[in-house]
Write a protein that holds these residues in place. Structure first.
Motif, PDB file in Angstrom:
ATOM      1  N   UNK A  63     -10.452  14.465   1.492  1.00  0.00           N
ATOM      2  CA  UNK A  63     -11.120  14.051   3.389  1.00  0.00           C
ATOM      3  C   UNK A  63      -9.717  13.038   3.470  1.00  0.00           C
ATOM      4  N   UNK A  64     -10.262  12.413   3.439  1.00  0.00           N
ATOM      5  CA  UNK A  64      -9.353  10.637   4.457  1.00  0.00           C
ATOM      6  C   UNK A  64      -8.350  11.169   4.318  1.00  0.00           C
ATOM      7  N   UNK A  65      -7.109  11.049   3.500  1.00  0.00           N
ATOM      8  CA  UNK A  65      -5.671  11.564   3.024  1.00  0.00           C
ATOM      9  C   UNK A  65      -5.750  12.446   3.655  1.00  0.00           C
ATOM     10  N   UNK A  66      -5.943  13.812   3.790  1.00  0.00           N
ATOM     11  CA  UNK A  66      -5.163  15.031   4.505  1.00  0.00           C
ATOM     12  C   UNK A  66      -5.660  14.884   6.163  1.00  0.00           C
ATOM     13  N   UNK A  67      -7.350  13.828   6.524  1.00  0.00           N
ATOM     14  CA  UNK A  67      -7.351  13.609   7.928  1.00  0.00           C
ATOM     15  C   UNK A  67      -6.118  12.684   8.873  1.00  0.00           C
ATOM     16  N   UNK A  68      -6.877  11.288   7.996  1.00  0.00           N
ATOM     17  CA  UNK A  68      -6.120  10.258   8.337  1.00  0.00           C
ATOM     18  C   UNK A  68      -4.738   9.077   7.340  1.00  0.00           C
ATOM     19  N   UNK A  69      -3.821   9.756   6.713  1.00  0.00           N
ATOM     20  CA  UNK A  69      -2.885   9.281   6.105  1.00  0.00           C
ATOM     21  C   UNK A  69      -2.065   7.837   6.056  1.00  0.00           C
ATOM     22  N   UNK A  70      -2.815   7.218   7.358  1.00  0.00           N
ATOM     23  CA  UNK A  70      -2.084   6.266   7.977  1.00  0.00           C
ATOM     24  C   UNK A  70      -3.023   5.168   7.292  1.00  0.00           C
ATOM     25  N   UNK A  71      -3.911   5.750   7.085  1.00  0.00           N
ATOM     26  CA  UNK A  71      -4.735   4.466   6.324  1.00  0.00           C
ATOM     27  C   UNK A  71      -4.565   4.275   4.854  1.00  0.00           C
ATOM     28  N   UNK A  72      -3.994   5.496   4.259  1.00  0.00           N
ATOM     29  CA  UNK A  72      -3.484   5.398   3.236  1.00  0.00           C
ATOM     30  C   UNK A  72      -2.476   4.111   3.609  1.00  0.00           C
ATOM     31  N   UNK A  73      -1.872   4.772   3.583  1.00  0.00           N
ATOM     32  CA  UNK A  73      -0.497   4.273   3.964  1.00  0.00           C
ATOM     33  C   UNK A  73      -0.499   2.814   4.091  1.00  0.00           C
ATOM     34  N   UNK A  74      -1.775   1.924   5.169  1.00  0.00           N
ATOM     35  CA  UNK A  74      -1.518   0.650   5.182  1.00  0.00           C
ATOM     36  C   UNK A  74      -2.405  -0.171   3.439  1.00  0.00           C
ATOM     37  N   UNK A  75      -2.699   0.831   3.327  1.00  0.00           N
ATOM     38  CA  UNK A  75      -3.254  -0.268   1.790  1.00  0.00           C
ATOM     39  C   UNK A  75      -2.205   0.390   0.332  1.00  0.00           C
ATOM     40  N   UNK A  76      -1.042   1.244   0.884  1.00  0.00           N
ATOM     41  CA  UNK A  76      -0.820   1.422   0.074  1.00  0.00           C
ATOM     42  C   UNK A  76       0.801   0.151   0.344  1.00  0.00           C
ATOM     43  N   UNK A  77       1.356  -0.829   1.654  1.00  0.00           N
ATOM     44  CA  UNK A  77       2.087  -1.647   1.850  1.00  0.00           C
ATOM     45  C   UNK A  77       1.178  -2.464   1.475  1.00  0.00           C
ATOM     46  N   UNK A  78      -0.393  -2.840   2.006  1.00  0.00           N
ATOM     47  CA  UNK A  78      -1.203  -4.208   1.059  1.00  0.00           C
ATOM     48  C   UNK A  78      -0.657  -4.351  -0.182  1.00  0.00           C
ATOM     49  N   UNK A  79      -1.069  -3.226  -0.386  1.00  0.00           N
ATOM     50  CA  UNK A  79      -0.932  -3.565  -1.842  1.00  0.00           C
ATOM     51  C   UNK A  79       1.051  -3.497  -2.424  1.00  0.00           C
TER      52      UNK A  79
ATOM     53  N   UNK B  49       6.003  -5.850   4.876  1.00  0.00           N
ATOM     54  CA  UNK B  49       5.092  -5.029   4.319  1.00  0.00           C
ATOM     55  C   UNK B  49       3.743  -5.526   4.628  1.00  0.00           C
ATOM     56  N   UNK B  50       2.749  -6.688   4.485  1.00  0.00           N
ATOM     57  CA  UNK B  50       2.006  -6.797   5.148  1.00  0.00           C
ATOM     58  C   UNK B  50       1.363  -6.776   6.109  1.00  0.00           C
ATOM     59  N   UNK B  51       2.959  -7.091   7.697  1.00  0.00           N
ATOM     60  CA  UNK B  51       2.643  -6.942   9.293  1.00  0.00           C
ATOM     61  C   UNK B  51       1.679  -5.093   8.905  1.00  0.00           C
ATOM     62  N   UNK B  52       3.049  -4.113   8.572  1.00  0.00           N
ATOM     63  CA  UNK B  52       2.902  -2.618   9.011  1.00  0.00           C
ATOM     64  C   UNK B  52       1.770  -2.162   8.230  1.00  0.00           C
ATOM     65  N   UNK B  53       1.414  -3.270   7.027  1.00  0.00           N
ATOM     66  CA  UNK B  53       0.334  -2.303   6.647  1.00  0.00           C
ATOM     67  C   UNK B  53      -1.125  -3.005   6.759  1.00  0.00           C
ATOM     68  N   UNK B  54      -1.251  -3.996   7.081  1.00  0.00           N
ATOM     69  CA  UNK B  54      -1.850  -3.924   8.823  1.00  0.00           C
ATOM     70  C   UNK B  54      -2.318  -3.401   9.477  1.00  0.00           C
ATOM     71  N   UNK B  55      -1.668  -3.290  10.293  1.00  0.00           N
ATOM     72  CA  UNK B  55      -1.156  -2.168  11.482  1.00  0.00           C
ATOM     73  C   UNK B  55      -1.710  -0.831  10.989  1.00  0.00           C
ATOM     74  N   UNK B  56      -1.081  -0.730  10.386  1.00  0.00           N
ATOM     75  CA  UNK B  56      -1.158   0.852   9.902  1.00  0.00           C
ATOM     76  C   UNK B  56      -3.324   1.159   9.899  1.00  0.00           C
ATOM     77  N   UNK B  57      -3.599   0.450   8.778  1.00  0.00           N
ATOM     78  CA  UNK B  57      -5.026   0.029   8.499  1.00  0.00           C
ATOM     79  C   UNK B  57      -5.699  -0.042   9.868  1.00  0.00           C
ATOM     80  N   UNK B  58      -5.253  -0.836  10.400  1.00  0.00           N
ATOM     81  CA  UNK B  58      -6.209  -1.058  11.997  1.00  0.00           C
ATOM     82  C   UNK B  58      -5.643  -0.250  12.434  1.00  0.00           C
ATOM     83  N   UNK B  59      -4.660   1.005  13.079  1.00  0.00           N
ATOM     84  CA  UNK B  59      -4.710   1.654  13.273  1.00  0.00           C
ATOM     85  C   UNK B  59      -5.532   2.790  12.576  1.00  0.00           C
ATOM     86  N   UNK B  60      -5.485   3.102  11.888  1.00  0.00           N
ATOM     87  CA  UNK B  60      -5.739   4.584  11.154  1.00  0.00           C
ATOM     88  C   UNK B  60      -7.043   4.085  11.103  1.00  0.00           C
ATOM     89  N   UNK B  61      -7.551   2.858  10.444  1.00  0.00           N
ATOM     90  CA  UNK B  61      -9.280   2.759  11.060  1.00  0.00           C
ATOM     91  C   UNK B  61     -10.032   3.388  12.507  1.00  0.00           C
TER      92      UNK B  61
END
Length: 95
Positions: free
Chosen positions: A10-26, A80-92
Motif C-alpha cells: 500500500x505504501x509503495x503504491x500510494x506514496x513511493x516518495x517515502x520509499x525513495x527517501x529511504x533508498x536515498x538515505x540508505x 543523497x542525504x539531503x534529497x533523501x530527507x526531503x523526499x521522506x519528509x515530503x512523502x510522510x
C-alpha cells in the motif's frame, strides 16, 4: 506476515516518495561506509566510533589522487542525504 506485506505494498503504491527517501538515505549511508572502509584498507585512521569520523571524507579527497580513487562517493553523500530527507519528509506529510 501477509498483513505487513499488504501495508508495504500500500505504501509503495500510494506514496513511493517515502520509499525513495529511504533508498536515498540508505545510499548515503552506504557511500559513507564505503569511504570509511576504503580509507581503512589503505592504512589510514578512520575514527569509526568517534566524532572525528566526519573528517574521513575530507581526508579521502586529499589522498584519492595518490591511490587513483574516484571523488564521486564523497561528492554524492551530501546530495543523497539531503534529497533523501526531503523526499521522506515530503512523502510522510502527504500520506
Amino acid at each position: 506476515m501477509p498483513g505487513s506485506l499488504q501495508r508495504i505494498s500500500y505504501l509503495v503504491g500510494h506514496d513511493p516518495i517515502v520509499i525513495l527517501g529511504f533508498v536515498l538515505i540508505g545510499a548515503a549511508g552506504f557511500l559513507f561506509i564505503h569511504v570509511q572502509v576504503k580509507m581503512s584498507r589503505a592504512g589510514y585512521e578512520t575514527y569509526v566510533w568517534s566524532a572525528r569520523k566526519w573528517d574521513t571524507p575530507t581526508e579521502y579527497l586529499r589522498v584519492r589522487a595518490k591511490h587513483g580513487w574516484s571523488p564521486w562517493p564523497v561528492y554524492l553523500i551530501g546530495p543523497c542525504m539531503l534529497f533523501g530527507l526531503l523526499a521522506l519528509i515530503f512523502g510522510l506529510i502527504h500520506l
